[in-house]
Design an enzyme around this catalytic site. Structure first.
Site, mmCIF file in Angstrom:
data_model
loop_
_atom_site.group_PDB
_atom_site.id
_atom_site.type_symbol
_atom_site.label_atom_id
_atom_site.label_comp_id
_atom_site.label_asym_id
_atom_site.label_seq_id
_atom_site.Cartn_x
_atom_site.Cartn_y
_atom_site.Cartn_z
ATOM 1 N N GLY A 123 0.920 -1.255 -0.188
ATOM 2 C CA GLY A 123 -0.046 -0.206 0.087
ATOM 3 C C GLY A 123 0.838 1.208 0.094
ATOM 4 N N SER A 124 0.315 2.240 0.772
ATOM 5 C CA SER A 124 1.056 3.602 0.709
ATOM 6 C C SER A 124 2.494 3.589 1.392
ATOM 7 C CB SER A 124 0.186 4.580 1.329
ATOM 8 O OG SER A 124 -0.962 4.575 0.526
ATOM 9 N N THR A 125 2.996 2.355 2.129
ATOM 10 C CA THR A 125 4.094 2.343 2.631
ATOM 11 C C THR A 125 5.231 2.206 1.442
ATOM 12 O OG1 THR A 125 4.152 0.082 2.992
ATOM 13 C CG2 THR A 125 3.311 1.481 4.815
ATOM 14 N N PHE A 126 4.651 2.036 0.523
ATOM 15 C CA PHE A 126 5.629 1.571 -0.825
ATOM 16 C C PHE A 126 6.054 3.094 -1.526
ATOM 17 C CE2 PHE A 126 6.504 0.022 -5.117
ATOM 18 C CZ PHE A 126 7.611 -0.819 -4.762
ATOM 19 N N LYS A 127 5.283 4.348 -1.015
ATOM 20 C CA LYS A 127 5.354 5.346 -1.821
ATOM 21 C C LYS A 127 6.769 6.029 -1.718
ATOM 22 C CE LYS A 127 0.493 6.429 -1.925
ATOM 23 N NZ LYS A 127 -0.838 6.946 -1.351
#
Lengths: 642, 382
Positions: free
Chosen positions: A320-324
């Site tokens: 999810g957004s932790t990949f950003k």
């Protein structure tokens, strides 16, 4: 006449007597030949047989090595256990002995079946466990009636014990009686009560934990009574294993995750020490020692929260957004975006005939990099992901340790998945689409990571780009020198001494990202918790001088239809548990001098900011407060000394 | 005058001269064998004269005395008493059929109050006495007549039948072979023995049916000891292990692991030779066998100078019986013969075999002391 007759009788007698004497001589030489054959020619063979008769070899089981936390607290240890065993070949009447014994210790029909089966299968000189975990009084009674129970041996054995029960079960694993394949031809495994590792570290490091069996040669008489000990080789205990785990923190993390189906990994950003690796719900490894009951097993297997799975290393989730951060670093390094460039988010992103949606329905407006990370704007990342392309994103993900396996010496570590063009062609036979890249831009689509990998990624961000690797067990000096060969040379304890504070275990390689960009990302992660608009502002860590930086993530596990989007996306509370979003949070603390990285994943927990971030904050706060207390203690100790 | 005097001396020796003429060297050898038995029984008990060695010594003294008394009695008395002794032994044998005491799974003993008597032991000697007397009274020509085979065979068959019924295969064999030896030496035609052997071989399948299960099992186990290593074959296996592991010099006095740790069965009785061979090795075993052979070859060699047919046959018959006693026991413990339960006389714990051996030796010594006396065919004092 009479004389003549007597002469003839005498002659006949002499002839015949001589013949008889000759015959007897022949028989006697037969005896002598036989004696020569037995006592000279065959002597060696019979000597061996006589020794086999006389000498009985008793195997002495080695004590299993302990598993300790970083401060030497025993996570897996050995407990004294009173038990009764029977050597079948020494008992004239096995059934009678069993009947007599059942008057003293309670034997269920199931026990009796197990005992009879063991007697049938094992070699007759190997003791069979009749009953274990006896009370002292029952044990004493057996000892008193010993003269009437030939072949019965009271024993004080050791049982594997996990004093903290559920805590760390996924790391430690459990032990059990060896199965037929495992026994092979190692007689020590046939000893009653001998256990081998069946799961977790107990299994992976079984050989080294096991130690070396000793033996005692005793002289026995024909009925098996021991006359004296002839020789003895003491067993050598297995190695103690020193983990990097901090029992306090592990306990706190597990409690904080409580009954959720969740996991948390806390790592030292400098040397990679894993201080906590919690996965909930858990199980009690003590149950497996003597064979778990069918009912308990069914419960463990049937639980949809999967207590037997170590989610911290086996669970694979879309980040999810932790990949950003990865996407942002790839884009910055490629020069397709500058930190100050603003990208407008109206809540939707069109690519070809497909529309991608930002989590914020009506958009964030103009976003720069800092804001896009702090507020987790999806449209911003759709755009920069499209600009930089999948190849550079995958490369950056790998440099930060995603899609990689770390040998933590616990089983079932998953690799995760960092997709690429070649991968898709190979597995699905389809070409990589730009839409795939856009999905990966927000950590959805094909990309999968484990909580451990997310912790590694965060540690590498927090330490300024050093390729730190996670370490769960402190290798002894000996092991480092000798390589990984299993060994049981004595003196481990002395070599290890107190827990060695180890500076740096990893390769020391760098991820190779410009420090400028690293600072940029760290600053953005700080905004996540410090900016009032940040997704984890509510979970900010307000311990003086010890802020937490991080990133929330909410991984979608179901497809949201166009219809649903028009009528309004359903709230997590309104849909079945298994369809709810995974809540993620990665973070580090303290902000200005990072020490710990953390990754928390709460399966189907809802949003990262509400379900995962508070948990991460509390765990980090606990770790930091512990450190502070320890520092104060150390200073006080040193003050006393001087 | 001198000649007649010397002749008189030959026929009517004084007691003193008999004692002087006694082969004391032989007596000493016998005592040496018995002493070997005491030593082994001391070892069996783990270094104690109780419970076996002391009682064996106490038994040996009267047996020794009895032997000397028998030796001093004129051999013509034994000729005269041959049939009565046989009749008495047979009567006792039949008596145990009805009043016998069971021991070791077989009916063998008769209780005389002071001691227990084994009529089958008495019969071993009595059969030889009776047959020696029978052939003493017949010429060689008569002895070789077929019709004159009837009486000796009957003398053999009746006791054999009763002993076999007890059932005691070992003693039966001793009785039969002792008797056959007398018949053989008396000159019974060679082909009769050939025919007899053929008949026995033909009868084996029939006899097999009559054997008791334990006897069958002993024979089968003898043929293949591994057939039942924990049951009947155990004895033979353990005995061979003990013998073999003793080696040339043995494990040392009281150091025999097989015997001291009880792997060896019945070691104070039937397997005492094994124990000796384990603790004293090949050297000890050959020494003991040598002592027996010295004693027994005396019986044969001396007989060639005996002037009476009765004396010769008695000496040879008794020697053969005693030889077979020793041979069957030692061959059995070495695994050359089935375990038939024959003790080693003088060595094994127990009085019966010792008594038989000493009585037999007494008769041989009696023959030796009276070897110059010619006894007419007609009868002892005719």
């Amino acid at each position: 006449m009479a004389l003549k007759d007597d002469d003839s009788r005498y002659h006949m007698y002499s002839r015949r007597a001589a013949m008889l004497a000759g015959g007897k001589l022949l028989l006697v030489s037969g005896l002598v030949g036989r004696l020569y054959y037995l006592q000279v020619l065959q002597r060696d063979q019979y000597e061996v047989l006589a020794e086999e008769n006389r000498i009985s070899l008793r195997i002495l089981a080695p004590e299993r090595g302990k598993i300790l936390d970083r401060y030497g607290r025993e996570l897996a240890t050995n407990r004294r256990d009173f038990r009764v065993t029977l050597i079948p070949e020494q008992s004239q009447d096995v059934e009678g002995t069993l009947a007599a014994l059942s008057g003293i210790v309670s034997l269920t029909p199931r026990d009796l079946r197990r005992i009879r089966r063991a007697i049938r299968r094992q070699r007759a000189f190997i003791p069979v466990t009749i009953a274990d975990n006896l009370s002292w009084s029952a044990f004493a009674k057996v000892n008193l009636s010993l003269p009437d129970l030939p072949g019965v041996q009271p024993e004080v054995g050791v049982t594997r014990d996990y004093p903290y029960k559920h805590l760390g079960a996924h790391i430690l694993g459990y032990v059990g009686a060896p199965n037929q394949d495992e026994v092979g031809d190692d007689p020590v495994l046939e000893l009653p009560g001998f256990r081998v590792g069946k799961n977790g570290m107990e299994r992976v490091l079984d050989r080294r934990l096991r130690g070396l069996a000793g033996n005692s040669k005793v002289e026995v008489n024909a009925v098996g009574r021991v006359i004296r000990e002839v020789s003895r080789v003491d067993s050598i205990s297995g190695e103690d294993m020193h983990l990097t785990l901090d029992l306090d923190l592990q306990q706190f993390a597990a409690q904080r995750l409580s009954t959720e189906s969740a996991s948390a990994v806390v790592m030292d950003v400098q040397n990679g020490d894993v201080l906590a690796l919690a996965s909930t719900p858990s199980y009690d490894p003590n149950d497996f020692n003597t064979g778990i009951s069918q009912k308990k097993w069914d419960q463990l297997i049937g639980d949809i929260r999967k207590p037997l799975i170590n989610k911290a290393v086996s669970g694979q989730y879309p980040p999810g957004s932790t990949f950003k951060m990865i996407v942002a670093l790839a884009a910055l390094e490629a020069g397709v975006v500058t930190p100050t460039e603003q990208i407008f988010c109206n809540g939707e992103y069109e690519l070809g005939d497909h529309t991608f949606h930002c989590w914020k329905k009506h958009g964030h407006g103009n976003m720069d990099l800092d804001q896009a990370i702090a507020q987790s704007c999806d449209v911003y990342f759709f755009e920069i992901a499209r600009r930089v392309g999948i190849d550079k994103i995958s490369d950056m993900a790998r440099r930060f340790g995603l899609g990689e396996k770390y040998d933590l010496e616990i089983p079932a570590e998953a690799r995760g998945l960092i997709p690429g063009r070649g991968w898709k062609l190979a597995t699905e036979g389809k070409r990589w689409q730009q839409g795939d890249t856009v999905n990966v831009g927000i950590g959805q689509g094909y990309v999968l990571t484990t909580p451990l990998q997310l912790a590694v990624m965060t540690a590498r961000i927090a330490n300024g780009g050093v390729k730190v690797e996670p370490v769960l067990r402190r290798r002894s000096q000996h092991e480092v020198q000798e390589g990984d060969s299993p060994t049981t040379v004595g003196g481990w304890a002395e070599q290890l001494g107190a827990f060695p504070e180890k500076p740096q275990d990893s390769t020391g390689d760098d991820v190779g990202v410009s420090p400028r960009y690293m600072r940029q990302i760290m600053s953005a992660m700080t905004s996540v918790t410090s900016d009032t608009e940040g997704t984890a502002y509510a979970s900010r860590l307000d311990v003086a001088g010890m802020g937490m930086a991080g990133k929330t993530g909410t991984a979608q596990v179901r497809r949201i239809t166009k219809q649903e989007r028009e009528s309004g996306v359903l709230k997590n509370e309104d849909i079945p548990w298994l369809s709810r979003d995974h809540a993620l949070f990665v973070g580090y603390a303290p902000v200005d001098k990072p020490r710990y990285a953390i990754a928390v994943v709460v399966e189907h927990g809802g949003s990262g900011s509400s379900a995962a971030a508070p948990v991460a904050r509390d765990i980090l706060r606990h770790a930091l407060e512990n450190d502070k207390r320890r520092d104060a203690q150390r200073e006080a100790d040193e003050g006393q000394k001087t | 005058m001198r000649r007649s005097l010397s002749r008189t001396a030959r026929t009517q020796k004084s007691l003193m001269s008999k004692i002087q003429d006694m082969n004391w060297a032989l007596v000493i050898v016998l005592c040496a064998i018995a002493a070997g038995g005491f030593v082994m029984l001391y070892s069996v008990a783990g270094g104690s004269v109780d419970p076996w060695a002391k009682r064996q010594m106490i038994r040996f003294l009267p047996a020794l005395g009895l032997m000397l008394v028998i030796a001093l009695i004129d051999v013509r008395v034994w000729l005269f008493l041959a049939y009565p002794i046989y009749a008495l032994a047979l009567a006792l044998l039949i008596a145990v059929e009805f009043t016998g005491v069971s021991g070791m799974g077989a009916q063998r003993w008769i209780d005389l109050g002071v001691m227990q008597l084994q009529p089958s032991e008495v019969m071993k000697i009595a059969v030889v006495l009776a047959l020696a007397r029978y052939y003493h009274t017949s010429t060689l020509i008569e002895a070789r007549l077929l019709k004159n085979l009837f009486m000796p065979l009957l003398l053999l068959a009746i006791p054999s039948y009763f002993v076999l019924r007890q059932p005691d295969l070992g003693t039966t064999l001793l009785i039969i072979f002792g008797g056959l030896a007398v018949m053989f030496a008396a000159g019974v035609r060679m082909w009769i023995f050939g025919a007899g052997l053929a008949a026995v071989l033909a009868a084996v399948p029939v006899v097999w049916q009559l054997l008791r299960p334990y006897q069958k099992s002993r024979v089968l186990t003898f043929l293949d000891p591994e057939r039942d290593p924990l049951g009947a074959g155990y004895h033979i296996m353990q005995s061979k292990i003990a013998l073999g592991s003793g080696g040339v010099f043995g494990k040392g006095f009281m150091q025999g692991t097989q015997s001291q740790l009880n792997f060896l069965p019945e070691k104070q009785t039937d397997f005492i030779f094994t124990m000796l061979a384990e603790e004293f090795g090949l050297i000890g075993a050959l020494t003991l066998l040598g002592l027996y052979m010295v004693v027994l070859s005396y019986g044969v060699l001396m007989s060639f100078s005996v002037r009476s047919q009765f004396g010769r046959l008695l000496s040879l018959g008794v020697t053969t019986t005693l030889f077979l006693y020793v041979f069957i026991n030692t061959a059995m413990v070495m695994g050359l013969l089935p375990v038939v339960g024959v003790p080693l006389p003088l060595m094994s714990y127990g009085g019966s075999a010792m008594m038989t051996f000493m009585v037999g030796m007494g008769l041989i010594l009696s023959v030796a002391l009276h070897r110059d006396i010619r006894i007419p065919r007609g009868g002892a004092f005719a």
